[in-house]
Design a protein around this motif. Structure first.
Motif, PDB file in Angstrom:
ATOM      1  N   VAL A  34       0.916  -1.054  -0.122  1.00 30.70           N
ATOM      2  CA  VAL A  34      -0.158  -0.117  -0.118  1.00 30.70           C
ATOM      3  C   VAL A  34       0.649   1.037  -0.083  1.00 30.70           C
ATOM      4  N   ARG A  35       0.020   2.370  -1.067  1.00 25.10           N
ATOM      5  CA  ARG A  35       0.855   3.408  -0.608  1.00 25.10           C
ATOM      6  C   ARG A  35       0.309   4.662  -0.233  1.00 25.10           C
ATOM      7  N   VAL A  36       0.061   5.008   0.786  1.00 18.82           N
ATOM      8  CA  VAL A  36      -0.922   6.779   0.926  1.00 18.82           C
ATOM      9  C   VAL A  36       0.226   7.751   0.996  1.00 18.82           C
ATOM     10  N   VAL A  37      -0.403   8.912   0.748  1.00 15.79           N
ATOM     11  CA  VAL A  37      -0.554  10.270   0.763  1.00 15.79           C
ATOM     12  C   VAL A  37      -1.322  11.229   1.565  1.00 15.79           C
ATOM     13  N   TYR A  38      -1.379  12.282   2.857  1.00 18.31           N
ATOM     14  CA  TYR A  38      -2.107  12.443   3.138  1.00 18.31           C
ATOM     15  C   TYR A  38      -1.306  14.018   2.743  1.00 18.31           C
ATOM     16  N   ASP A  39      -2.998  14.785   2.218  1.00 20.74           N
ATOM     17  CA  ASP A  39      -2.872  16.263   2.267  1.00 20.74           C
ATOM     18  C   ASP A  39      -2.413  16.399   1.424  1.00 20.74           C
ATOM     19  N   GLN A  40      -1.760  16.084  -0.365  1.00 22.16           N
ATOM     20  CA  GLN A  40      -0.615  15.959  -1.163  1.00 22.16           C
ATOM     21  C   GLN A  40       0.462  16.817  -0.597  1.00 22.16           C
ATOM     22  N   THR A  41       0.649  16.217   0.087  1.00 21.83           N
ATOM     23  CA  THR A  41       2.474  16.417   0.576  1.00 21.83           C
ATOM     24  C   THR A  41       3.246  15.570   0.000  1.00 21.83           C
ATOM     25  N   GLY A  42       3.206  14.775  -0.544  1.00 25.28           N
ATOM     26  CA  GLY A  42       4.263  14.126  -1.082  1.00 25.28           C
ATOM     27  C   GLY A  42       4.827  12.979  -0.366  1.00 25.28           C
ATOM     28  N   ASP A  43       4.884  12.621   1.401  1.00 26.34           N
ATOM     29  CA  ASP A  43       4.818  11.672   1.696  1.00 26.34           C
ATOM     30  C   ASP A  43       3.866  10.506   1.896  1.00 26.34           C
ATOM     31  N   VAL A  44       5.142   9.275   1.496  1.00 29.84           N
ATOM     32  CA  VAL A  44       4.257   8.363   1.159  1.00 29.84           C
ATOM     33  C   VAL A  44       4.499   7.644   2.919  1.00 29.84           C
ATOM     34  N   GLN A  45       3.044   7.319   3.164  1.00 28.37           N
ATOM     35  CA  GLN A  45       3.234   5.779   3.795  1.00 28.37           C
ATOM     36  C   GLN A  45       2.840   4.465   3.671  1.00 28.37           C
ATOM     37  N   THR A  46       3.721   3.716   3.520  1.00 30.04           N
ATOM     38  CA  THR A  46       3.504   2.781   3.523  1.00 30.04           C
ATOM     39  C   THR A  46       2.715   0.853   4.319  1.00 30.04           C
ATOM     40  N   SER A  47       1.653   2.105   5.122  1.00 30.83           N
ATOM     41  CA  SER A  47       1.019   1.108   5.709  1.00 30.83           C
ATOM     42  C   SER A  47      -0.746   1.825   6.197  1.00 30.83           C
ATOM     43  N   LEU A  48      -1.639   1.306   6.284  1.00 31.11           N
ATOM     44  CA  LEU A  48      -3.193   2.136   6.076  1.00 31.11           C
ATOM     45  C   LEU A  48      -3.326   2.376   7.906  1.00 31.11           C
ATOM     46  N   PHE A  49      -2.466   1.844   8.671  1.00 28.76           N
ATOM     47  CA  PHE A  49      -2.172   2.229  10.282  1.00 28.76           C
ATOM     48  C   PHE A  49      -1.093   2.944  11.138  1.00 28.76           C
ATOM     49  N   SER A  50      -1.654   4.248  11.168  1.00 26.94           N
ATOM     50  CA  SER A  50      -0.267   4.962  12.054  1.00 26.94           C
ATOM     51  C   SER A  50       0.071   4.731  13.380  1.00 26.94           C
ATOM     52  N   ASP A  51       0.933   3.458  13.917  1.00 24.04           N
ATOM     53  CA  ASP A  51       1.381   2.745  14.397  1.00 24.04           C
ATOM     54  C   ASP A  51       1.516   4.152  16.590  1.00 24.04           C
ATOM     55  N   GLN A  52       2.249   5.351  15.921  1.00 22.42           N
ATOM     56  CA  GLN A  52       2.849   6.480  16.534  1.00 22.42           C
ATOM     57  C   GLN A  52       2.027   6.170  17.248  1.00 22.42           C
ATOM     58  N   ARG A  53       0.587   6.698  16.610  1.00 14.21           N
ATOM     59  CA  ARG A  53      -0.991   7.986  17.001  1.00 14.21           C
ATOM     60  C   ARG A  53      -1.571   6.396  18.408  1.00 14.21           C
ATOM     61  N   LEU A  54      -0.721   5.205  18.358  1.00 14.34           N
ATOM     62  CA  LEU A  54      -1.603   4.762  19.840  1.00 14.34           C
ATOM     63  C   LEU A  54      -0.508   5.206  20.784  1.00 14.34           C
ATOM     64  N   ASN A  55      -0.284   5.723  20.572  1.00 13.76           N
ATOM     65  CA  ASN A  55       0.736   6.547  22.231  1.00 13.76           C
ATOM     66  C   ASN A  55      -0.275   7.894  23.063  1.00 13.76           C
ATOM     67  N   GLU A  56      -0.960   7.643  21.796  1.00 13.32           N
ATOM     68  CA  GLU A  56      -1.646   9.843  21.771  1.00 13.32           C
ATOM     69  C   GLU A  56      -2.977   9.664  22.785  1.00 13.32           C
ATOM     70  N   LYS A  57      -3.362   9.971  23.036  1.00 13.71           N
ATOM     71  CA  LYS A  57      -4.813   9.934  23.909  1.00 13.71           C
ATOM     72  C   LYS A  57      -6.199   9.802  23.238  1.00 13.71           C
ATOM     73  N   ASP A  58      -6.420  10.158  21.781  1.00 11.13           N
ATOM     74  CA  ASP A  58      -7.314  10.392  20.954  1.00 11.13           C
ATOM     75  C   ASP A  58      -6.644   8.530  19.938  1.00 11.13           C
ATOM     76  N   LYS A  59      -7.037   7.457  20.225  1.00 10.66           N
ATOM     77  CA  LYS A  59      -5.915   6.479  19.700  1.00 10.66           C
ATOM     78  C   LYS A  59      -6.801   6.782  18.627  1.00 10.66           C
ATOM     79  N   TYR A  60      -7.812   6.498  18.515  1.00  5.42           N
ATOM     80  CA  TYR A  60      -8.939   5.784  17.139  1.00  5.42           C
ATOM     81  C   TYR A  60      -7.963   6.590  15.373  1.00  5.42           C
ATOM     82  N   MET A  61      -7.176   7.741  16.235  1.00  5.82           N
ATOM     83  CA  MET A  61      -6.218   8.678  14.782  1.00  5.82           C
ATOM     84  C   MET A  61      -5.317   7.265  14.421  1.00  5.82           C
ATOM     85  N   THR A  62      -4.809   6.600  15.144  1.00  3.45           N
ATOM     86  CA  THR A  62      -4.699   5.092  14.354  1.00  3.45           C
ATOM     87  C   THR A  62      -5.113   4.909  12.644  1.00  3.45           C
ATOM     88  N   TYR A  63      -6.589   4.788  13.081  1.00  5.94           N
ATOM     89  CA  TYR A  63      -7.079   4.273  11.926  1.00  5.94           C
ATOM     90  C   TYR A  63      -6.828   5.716  10.213  1.00  5.94           C
TER      91      TYR A  63
END
Length: 168
Positions: free
Chosen positions: A77-106
């Protein structure tokens, strides 16, 4: 044995989103992927305390688990958020698991534009006009359609704050 909605939030759980995904596949006359066969759930975090927790005063509740999943077949998978050009290779953001709003993982939380391309053999394209409920559902759709574009607040930015948007 999960519920469809978080006990401490208004969003679907991973299992609730799967029920929505299964209904979409049925409506599109497609065979849905099956848990335990096509993908495996992982309990990614404990203690998600959503907006209902924060508003209710029921502070004794331990929170809800956050579930993610991996596919049992080769899948890129290749995910780009907000036309930044920064490519992620997962549909889940594991770093968000350490935040209060863990729903942002998705899908890394609230973004006006999410562009997803996958190694899916499908040539079907999908435009999702989304709110935050889509964040947990879209990862189920990724093996089915590619490319996929999820629009949210971008429509208001692009066409003006007075533009009416209807989700049907």
């Amino acid at each position: 044995d999960e519920t469809l909605y978080f006990k401490t939030d208004h969003h679907w759980t991973a299992q609730g989103a799967w029920a929505g995904y299964e209904a979409l596949m049925t409506a599109w006359n497609k065979k849905p992927l099956k848990p335990g066969e096509d993908f495996i759930y992982q309990r990614a975090a404990e203690g998600f305390k959503g907006t209902q927790y924060s508003r209710s005063g029921a502070f004794w509740h331990p929170g809800d688990p956050i579930w993610t999943w991996t596919y049992t077949f080769p899948f890129d998978v290749r995910v780009v958020y907000d036309q930044t050009g920064d490519v992620q290779t997962s549909l889940f953001s594991d770093q968000r698991l350490n935040e209060k709003d863990k729903y942002m993982t998705y899908l890394d939380g609230n973004h006006a534009l999410v562009e997803i391309e996958t190694s899916s053999a499908s040539a079907e394209k999908l435009l999702v006009i989304k709110d935050s409920y889509a964040h947990v559902l879209v990862p189920y759709l990724a093996p089915v359609v590619s490319p996929m574009i999820a629009h949210g607040r971008l429509l208001k930015k692009e066409y003006g704050a007075d533009t009416k948007v209807v989700f049907l």
